[in-house]
Every structure is written in C-alpha cells, then in structure tokens.
Design a protein around this motif. Structure first.
Motif, PDB file in Angstrom:
ATOM      1  N   LEU A   1     -26.526  17.557  11.093  1.00 40.93           N
ATOM      2  CA  LEU A   1     -26.338  17.644   9.649  1.00 40.93           C
ATOM      3  C   LEU A   1     -24.862  17.687   9.282  1.00 40.93           C
ATOM      4  CD1 LEU A   1     -29.156  20.224   8.835  1.00 40.93           C
ATOM      5  CD2 LEU A   1     -29.154  17.781   8.262  1.00 40.93           C
ATOM      6  N   ALA A   2     -24.056  18.423  10.056  1.00 41.29           N
ATOM      7  CA  ALA A   2     -22.620  18.477   9.772  1.00 41.29           C
ATOM      8  C   ALA A   2     -21.975  17.116   9.980  1.00 41.29           C
ATOM      9  CB  ALA A   2     -21.954  19.521  10.665  1.00 41.29           C
ATOM     10  N   ALA A   3     -22.381  16.416  11.038  1.00 48.33           N
ATOM     11  CA  ALA A   3     -21.837  15.076  11.285  1.00 48.33           C
ATOM     12  C   ALA A   3     -22.176  14.142  10.129  1.00 48.33           C
ATOM     13  CB  ALA A   3     -22.386  14.524  12.599  1.00 48.33           C
ATOM     14  N   ALA A   4     -23.446  14.149   9.717  1.00 48.16           N
ATOM     15  CA  ALA A   4     -23.869  13.282   8.619  1.00 48.16           C
ATOM     16  C   ALA A   4     -23.166  13.656   7.318  1.00 48.16           C
ATOM     17  CB  ALA A   4     -25.377  13.380   8.449  1.00 48.16           C
ATOM     18  N   TRP A   5     -23.019  14.955   7.081  1.00 42.99           N
ATOM     19  CA  TRP A   5     -22.368  15.453   5.865  1.00 42.99           C
ATOM     20  C   TRP A   5     -20.940  14.928   5.754  1.00 42.99           C
ATOM     21  CZ3 TRP A   5     -24.513  18.097   1.918  1.00 42.99           C
ATOM     22  CH2 TRP A   5     -23.678  18.767   1.023  1.00 42.99           C
ATOM     23  N   GLU A   6     -20.186  15.040   6.838  1.00 43.97           N
ATOM     24  CA  GLU A   6     -18.792  14.600   6.824  1.00 43.97           C
ATOM     25  C   GLU A   6     -18.676  13.078   6.771  1.00 43.97           C
ATOM     26  OE1 GLU A   6     -16.115  16.487   6.485  1.00 43.97           O
ATOM     27  OE2 GLU A   6     -17.394  18.264   6.361  1.00 43.97           O
ATOM     28  N   LEU A   7     -19.550  12.377   7.467  1.00 43.22           N
ATOM     29  CA  LEU A   7     -19.513  10.913   7.447  1.00 43.22           C
ATOM     30  C   LEU A   7     -19.813  10.378   6.054  1.00 43.22           C
ATOM     31  CD1 LEU A   7     -21.311  10.177  10.827  1.00 43.22           C
ATOM     32  CD2 LEU A   7     -18.943   9.589  10.286  1.00 43.22           C
ATOM     33  N   ARG A   8     -20.796  10.954   5.408  1.00 39.08           N
ATOM     34  CA  ARG A   8     -21.125  10.532   4.041  1.00 39.08           C
ATOM     35  C   ARG A   8     -19.947  10.754   3.104  1.00 39.08           C
ATOM     36  NH1 ARG A   8     -26.470  11.102   1.529  1.00 39.08           N
ATOM     37  NH2 ARG A   8     -25.439  12.656   0.229  1.00 39.08           N
ATOM     38  N   LYS A   9     -19.300  11.924   3.219  1.00 39.70           N
ATOM     39  CA  LYS A   9     -18.144  12.205   2.367  1.00 39.70           C
ATOM     40  C   LYS A   9     -17.033  11.186   2.584  1.00 39.70           C
ATOM     41  CE  LYS A   9     -17.064  16.452   3.268  1.00 39.70           C
ATOM     42  NZ  LYS A   9     -16.343  17.747   3.178  1.00 39.70           N
ATOM     43  N   ALA A  10     -16.928  10.714   3.833  1.00 42.88           N
ATOM     44  CA  ALA A  10     -15.871   9.750   4.150  1.00 42.88           C
ATOM     45  C   ALA A  10     -16.237   8.329   3.758  1.00 42.88           C
ATOM     46  CB  ALA A  10     -15.550   9.815   5.636  1.00 42.88           C
ATOM     47  N   GLY A  11     -17.476   8.106   3.304  1.00 38.45           N
ATOM     48  CA  GLY A  11     -17.865   6.788   2.830  1.00 38.45           C
ATOM     49  C   GLY A  11     -18.652   5.950   3.815  1.00 38.45           C
ATOM     50  N   HIS A  12     -19.123   6.541   4.906  1.00 34.23           N
ATOM     51  CA  HIS A  12     -19.920   5.798   5.872  1.00 34.23           C
ATOM     52  C   HIS A  12     -21.400   5.811   5.473  1.00 34.23           C
ATOM     53  CE1 HIS A  12     -16.551   5.439   8.662  1.00 34.23           C
ATOM     54  NE2 HIS A  12     -16.292   6.716   8.437  1.00 34.23           N
ATOM     55  N   GLU A  13     -22.155   4.839   5.959  1.00 34.77           N
ATOM     56  CA  GLU A  13     -23.606   4.789   5.743  1.00 34.77           C
ATOM     57  C   GLU A  13     -24.278   5.504   6.912  1.00 34.77           C
ATOM     58  OE1 GLU A  13     -27.231   1.484   5.672  1.00 34.77           O
ATOM     59  OE2 GLU A  13     -25.142   0.839   5.394  1.00 34.77           O
ATOM     60  N   VAL A  14     -25.126   6.462   6.618  1.00 34.14           N
ATOM     61  CA  VAL A  14     -25.691   7.328   7.654  1.00 34.14           C
ATOM     62  C   VAL A  14     -27.213   7.335   7.607  1.00 34.14           C
ATOM     63  CG1 VAL A  14     -25.743   9.665   8.631  1.00 34.14           C
ATOM     64  CG2 VAL A  14     -23.665   8.826   7.492  1.00 34.14           C
ATOM     65  N   THR A  15     -27.828   7.270   8.792  1.00 37.69           N
ATOM     66  CA  THR A  15     -29.259   7.495   8.950  1.00 37.69           C
ATOM     67  C   THR A  15     -29.453   8.577  10.001  1.00 37.69           C
ATOM     68  OG1 THR A  15     -29.808   5.190   8.443  1.00 37.69           O
ATOM     69  CG2 THR A  15     -31.485   6.489   9.580  1.00 37.69           C
ATOM     70  N   VAL A  16     -30.165   9.639   9.640  1.00 37.27           N
ATOM     71  CA  VAL A  16     -30.426  10.744  10.560  1.00 37.27           C
ATOM     72  C   VAL A  16     -31.870  10.661  11.030  1.00 37.27           C
ATOM     73  CG1 VAL A  16     -30.425  13.249  10.878  1.00 37.27           C
ATOM     74  CG2 VAL A  16     -28.762  12.180   9.320  1.00 37.27           C
ATOM     75  N   LEU A  17     -32.074  10.690  12.348  1.00 38.14           N
ATOM     76  CA  LEU A  17     -33.406  10.648  12.937  1.00 38.14           C
ATOM     77  C   LEU A  17     -33.726  12.009  13.542  1.00 38.14           C
ATOM     78  CD1 LEU A  17     -33.134   7.207  14.812  1.00 38.14           C
ATOM     79  CD2 LEU A  17     -33.844   7.652  12.434  1.00 38.14           C
ATOM     80  N   GLU A  18     -34.813  12.611  13.102  1.00 37.28           N
ATOM     81  CA  GLU A  18     -35.189  13.946  13.556  1.00 37.28           C
ATOM     82  C   GLU A  18     -36.625  13.946  14.077  1.00 37.28           C
ATOM     83  OE1 GLU A  18     -35.926  17.504  14.706  1.00 37.28           O
ATOM     84  OE2 GLU A  18     -33.868  17.008  14.107  1.00 37.28           O
ATOM     85  N   ALA A  19     -36.817  14.440  15.298  1.00 39.04           N
ATOM     86  CA  ALA A  19     -38.140  14.450  15.912  1.00 39.04           C
ATOM     87  C   ALA A  19     -39.079  15.452  15.250  1.00 39.04           C
ATOM     88  CB  ALA A  19     -38.007  14.747  17.403  1.00 39.04           C
ATOM     89  N   ARG A  20     -38.551  16.561  14.761  1.00 39.96           N
ATOM     90  CA  ARG A  20     -39.395  17.564  14.118  1.00 39.96           C
ATOM     91  C   ARG A  20     -39.752  17.133  12.698  1.00 39.96           C
ATOM     92  NH1 ARG A  20     -38.550  22.302  17.284  1.00 39.96           N
ATOM     93  NH2 ARG A  20     -36.537  22.324  18.386  1.00 39.96           N
TER      94      ARG A  20
END
Length: 496
Positions: A58-77
């Motif tokens: 979540l922290a990785a995705a949070w920072e990447l989004r703020k920087a303008g990257h396109e993010v997809t997070v895949l979660e098994a749960r």
C-alpha cells in the motif's frame, strides 16, 4: 562505545514493558530519512504492478500514484493489511482484537504522518493499573506497581531487586550505542558488529546471569527466542525504533490504517488474486495468477511475505544470492488463541488479566469492550517461537481445549465463563506461512542487502527487506523505498 542512557525515559519504558505484546517501529528527530519520499511528479510515468496489499504494498502504491505512475495492486486475500489485521468476527459484545500487529509507536514517522492525514484517532497503549500475573517455574505471583518480588530464578541480589524491567534497563538500554537511533546506518560501526552476537550473548557480555536471561525470555516480547535473535535487529528495531517513543493503538482497530489507504486507492486494487509467476522480457513484465489472469506492467514490486515469495516462479530465475537470502532468513512463528468470556471475571481476584508465563499459553493479553468494560471480554494466549508452530498444526478444537486447560492455571474460572474461541496460527495462513522475519546472528549482514536488491525490473519490499524487522513502520518504509527505486529507474531510462 558511546552509551545511550537517555534514549528512553523511564515512563515510556514502563508503558512499553507493561503490556509487552509482540509486534509492532526508529527515531528521526527531523522526520523520515532525507530524500526517501517522492515529492515531485515523474516525467516518465510507468505502469507498475504491486503484488500484495499489506502495508508495504500500500505504501509503494501510495507513493507511486502521488508521483504520477499508473498502479495496479494484486492482493490474494479479500482484504487489505496483510499481517495488520483486526478481528471483529466471531466476537460478540462489541469486542474486537488484534491478530496481527499489536501497536504503533510515536516514533513511527511515516505511519504517524498517514494517521494524522487520515484523521484516525490514537489511543495510548497504557500500563495496566491493576497487578499483572506471573506464572513462572511453577509459582504464581501477582505484581503491582512498586511491589517487592522474589523472582523464581537464580538471579544475583541486584537482579532480584531490579526485576525484569530493571534488568532490561541495566543490561540493554544503558549499554546500547546511541547510533541505534539511525537505522540508515545499520551497516556501519559500531552497531553492525552487533549482528554477530545473539541477544543471549549480548546479555552475557554485559554481565547478565543465566537466570536473568531466562526471566527475560518469559517476560519480554522481544526475547521470545533470545538465542536466535540478532543483537543488531534487537537494538535497532526494538529499542532504536519501537521503544524510542510512546506506543499507541488506533481506536476501532489497527487495521483502520491499511483500510483507509486501500479505500482511497480502491479503483487500483484487485482482491482474490494470487500471483504464481513473474516473467520479464523486452516488452516489460508479465504477471500470471492462479486464477488464470494476466497483468502486464513496466515494473513490478513484490511485497509478499518471505515464505510466500518462495512459491512464486521468476523468469529469468532469481540469482543465487537472493535465493539463499529468501531460503535462509528466519521467520518467527506466532499462534494466537482468543477465548471470549462473559465478563472480565479475573477482576474479582484484583488483577488486570494480563499475564506472563512459561506455560503453553505463553503471554496473556486482555481485550474489553471500549464502551463497557464489564460487557464480555477476550483473554488471548500469545505464543511465539517453535512451540507456536506445533500448536498451530493442531485442530482448532484441540488447540482451544489445551489453551483453556492451561489458562485455568492463570485465571481460574476460564472454563466456567467461556463462550467461544478463535485461533490464528500465522504459520498455517497460506498467504503468510509464518510471522514476521526474525534474523538470527549474522543474518542481517548476510542477507538484508540481497533481499532488498532488484531483479531486473522486479523490485522487492516488505518488513523482511527492512532493518526494522517485524514492525509496521519497517513495512511502510520498505514500500516507499521500492517506489522510489522504480521512479528513479524510470527517470534514468528517460534521460538515457
């Protein structure tokens, strides 16, 4: 070696040691490490797949989004948070309990930043006002603030007077170098040498008796497996970070932090998706899932726990150094059994309910209804180390039966007031396969750099990639580090 006598105030130390549940992260007077956050928009936006929606992912995705990257997070749960998990079902009476990370610390700079941004309410993790029960070497002792105690171990006269908290103060806090407060310098002298000694060896070097070591093993969360605990990890993670300031919890449950992060990124997170293979070629990264799906990206950040990481196929294969690090970095097994009772019946004996034991129940924690402390309660058996793995493999009914039987020795009346039970064996959780990483002597210097290192366009995060092992802050900061590595790589590629 410079000592660190003023690192932790006596008040904060007593707050922490009074509850002592394992979990939960280092003190930077001016905030996070310089330059760790990405405060500017990227000029080269990337499509990044993040595997895992625990705090690191979540922290990785949070920072990447703020920087303008396109993010997809895949979660098994089917939920965010990973090993930050608050259990509300199957409990009644408005009760809930933490089955994962137990507490934050005010020293968790990145976590506190997010908690304040989201407006989440913090509650002090306070010292119990009523006596704590100790069941050690066949003796049951009630200990209140200021009580004189004869501890049932072969201690020196001074150690007997000091007790568990005073022993920690004398042999650990008063002897640690001040450098432990800066985790970025873990690989430098004088603290890097601490990795070669176990916690037991460190205590002996400071003059602790064998009885003192045994007493700490049964009364301190960080000493669950003292002979297999790196002195460096203990110093930096447990004392330099977590106990550098006052511990606290979140009102309503610690999982409110990952849930709030996930809610604000809900369009980018896909649940029930288990990754089985990651392949890299000239076109980028292909991620295959057990559900038959495919996801493509320019880069991938993998944040799953160590033992789950071993189940993912990589093409090209991981180098030998990384494979060895993944194979050999230990994890701490944890089994937590929760017994819901109709009321906090132990109060009639004048005790808080909290207990430290050498019985199969391990440490005993208590949860009551925040609105009505007399409306039901939960007694938790917290077991860490080799015995936790054995306990976790039993059928739940057998685990509950054994824990209730042993809990009667600590709190007579448990069976009479028992209503229902819940068991969480982290070693049996298919998406965790164990508790947090727990480096043994030599493991930090041998494996941490390799656990952090990218593999082509695949990057890695998670508390096991941080010197701040087993902490929520370590997980969060590892995600920020990985996001920064991805962004810097994309910027470098753009310049070239």
């Amino acid at each position: 070696m410079e000592t660190n006598r003023n690192l932790i105030s006596r008040k904060i130390f007593l707050q922490q040691m009074g509850l002592g549940a394992l979990s939960a992260g280092l003190f930077f007077p001016g905030g996070l490490s310089a330059g760790i956050l990405m405060d500017t928009k990227t000029k080269s936006p990337q499509k990044v797949v993040v595997i895992g929606a625990g705090l690191a992912g979540l922290a990785a995705a949070w920072e990447l989004r703020k920087a303008g990257h396109e993010v997809t997070v895949l979660e098994a749960r089917d939920r965010p948070g990973g090993r930050v998990s608050t259990v509300r079902e199957p409990f009644d009476h408005g009760l809930y309990a933490e089955e994962g990370a137990a507490a934050f610390s005010a020293s968790y700079t990145y976590a506190v930043k997010l908690i304040e941004e989201f407006g989440l309410e913090r509650i002090p993790w306070a010292l119990p006002e009523d006596p704590v029960t100790y069941h050690l070497n066949g003796e049951k002792i009630k200990v209140g603030p200021g009580d004189k105690v004869t501890w049932p171990f072969d201690l020196t006269k001074e150690e007997q007077e000091l007790g568990p908290m005073g022993i920690v103060q004398k042999y650990i806090i008063d002897t640690l170098p001040s450098e432990i407060k800066n985790s970025d310098n873990w690989s430098q002298a004088p603290i890097v040498e601490m990795d070669q000694a176990s916690m037991v060896e460190y205590l002996r070097e400071q003059g602790a008796s064998e009885g003192a070591v045994e007493l700490l093993k049964n009364t301190m969360w960080f000493a669950a497996v003292p002979g297999e605990t790196s002195g460096l990890s203990m110093a930096v993670s447990d004392f330099g970070l977590f106990m550098a300031d006052a511990p606290f919890i979140l009102k309503g449950g610690n999982d409110l932090l990952p849930r709030e992060m996930a809610k604000r990124m809900k369009e980018d997170i896909k649940y029930g998706v288990q990754v089985t293979k990651i392949s890299e070629n000239r076109e980028g990264i292909l991620v295959n899932t057990a559900q038959g799906g495919e996801f493509r990206g320019d880069e991938v950040i993998v944040t799953v726990p160590l033992k789950v990481l071993k189940k993912i196929d990589f093409e090209p294969q991981l180098n030998q150094a990384k494979v060895m690090a993944i194979e050999n970095m230990p994890v701490l097994n944890i089994t937590r059994t929760y017994l819901q009772v109709d009321k906090p019946f132990w109060t009639k004996d004048g005790v808080s309910g909290f207990a430290y034991t050498d019985l199969p129940v391990g440490q005993v924690n208590v949860y009551t209804n925040p609105a009505d402390a007399n409306k039901g309660a939960i007694i938790e058996s917290f077991v860490a180390g080799p015995s936790a793995a054995v306990l976790g493999k039993l059928p739940q009914e057998e685990t509950v039966r054994e824990i209730k039987r042993e809990m009667e020795k600590v709190h007579p009346g448990t069976e009479e007031h028992f209503e229902k039970a819940y068991v969480k064996a982290w070693s049996e959780d298919p998406f965790s396969l164990g508790g947090p990483s727990w480096p043994a002597p030599g493991n930090v210097t041998a494996y941490l750099r390799d656990l952090q290192a990218p593999h082509g366009k695949v990057f890695f995060a998670g508390e096991h990639t941080s010197i701040l092992r087993s902490t929520m802050e370590g997980a969060l900061r590892s995600g920020v580090r990985a996001a920064k590595e991805v962004s810097e790589r994309s910027e470098k590629s753009e310049r070239n």
